[in-house]
Enzyme design. Sequence first.
Site, PDB file in Angstrom:
ATOM      1  N   THR A 295     -15.791  -1.173 -13.691  1.00  0.00           N
ATOM      2  CA  THR A 295     -15.707  -2.183 -12.636  1.00  0.00           C
ATOM      3  C   THR A 295     -16.148  -3.534 -13.195  1.00  0.00           C
ATOM      4  OG1 THR A 295     -16.642  -2.977 -10.548  1.00  0.00           O
ATOM      5  CG2 THR A 295     -17.955  -1.364 -11.738  1.00  0.00           C
ATOM      6  N   SER A 296     -15.456  -4.589 -12.768  1.00  0.00           N
ATOM      7  CA  SER A 296     -15.807  -5.933 -13.243  1.00  0.00           C
ATOM      8  C   SER A 296     -17.044  -6.463 -12.519  1.00  0.00           C
ATOM      9  CB  SER A 296     -14.625  -6.875 -13.032  1.00  0.00           C
ATOM     10  OG  SER A 296     -14.319  -6.951 -11.652  1.00  0.00           O
TER      11      SER A 296
ATOM     12  N   TYR B 148       0.821  -1.224   0.000  1.00  0.00           N
ATOM     13  CA  TYR B 148       0.000   0.000   0.000  1.00  0.00           C
ATOM     14  C   TYR B 148       0.855   1.274   0.000  1.00  0.00           C
ATOM     15  CZ  TYR B 148      -3.923  -3.085   0.358  1.00  0.00           C
ATOM     16  OH  TYR B 148      -4.830  -4.072   0.066  1.00  0.00           O
TER      17      TYR B 148
ATOM     18  N   HIS C  97     -14.283   1.226  -0.273  1.00  0.00           N
ATOM     19  CA  HIS C  97     -13.186   0.332   0.127  1.00  0.00           C
ATOM     20  C   HIS C  97     -12.031   1.049   0.816  1.00  0.00           C
ATOM     21  CE1 HIS C  97     -14.651  -2.815  -3.041  1.00  0.00           C
ATOM     22  NE2 HIS C  97     -15.363  -2.828  -1.936  1.00  0.00           N
TER      23      HIS C  97
END
Length: 224
Positions: free
Chosen positions: A170-171, A53, A104
Amino acid sequence: MKKIVVLTGAGISAESGISTFRDSNGLWENHDIMEVASVSGYNKNPQLVQDFYNKRRQQLFEVHPNKAHLFLKELEQNFNVTIITQNVDDLHERAESSHLIHLHGELRKARSERNENMIINWNKDIKIGDLAEDGSQLRPHIVWFGEMVPMMDNAIKEVKTADILLVIGTSMKVYPAASLIDYVKNNIQIIYIDPNDSFQSNSIIHIKKKATEAIDDIKKILGL
Ligand code: OAD
């Protein structure tokens, strides 16, 4: 004004130079998802997860919002716009979108390992030994697999009152985010922008283009 709710994913930031997760050469092809995006992975190897990250955070300082992010800001002239993003980058903020929910988490925030509500702004690397106010280690403010999605209730409320749902990049593979589409009012327009057939449904208008290339098509559908 009509209300547009926009659900965005990694694809909207792809043209800014941020990798998506599930495309070929995406982040999850090159990293083990459970190693870097789960609590068990973090407990096993906190340094690896912090490094992952930290790199993502550093990258934010090299990229810029693209035309698709800026277009969503522009839409506010004609619509009441709320963006629900699965992205942890800050490109919607930098495009100055007014109403934004991060489902998220956010890379530019850190939080206490022990207390998910003890969140602070954080713009540099998180090092082992950087502590929250409660004395526990700081970790990225990211919702990992297996964790609750605290902003989900707010997001559902927004989707329920949408007159148009715009889904970009987005999937639709990650739940509960992908379930948001089920909360729309009957018969509203759902417009999906994605260059691939990641998600298919009879009830959507699929514009099979990259986000920045679909702007004119979206405008036409919206009567702009
Ligand atoms: P994915 O990587 O699963 O999907 C990205 C989508 O963007 C794919 O459907 C691509 O076809 C599409 N795409 C690629 N380039 C594009 C472009 N230029 N314009 C528009 N679309 C493009 O990413 P998400 O669906 O965002 O969660 O993934 C959801 C969640 O999975 C992420 O928030 C992340 C990940 O694990 C966490 O880390 C908690």
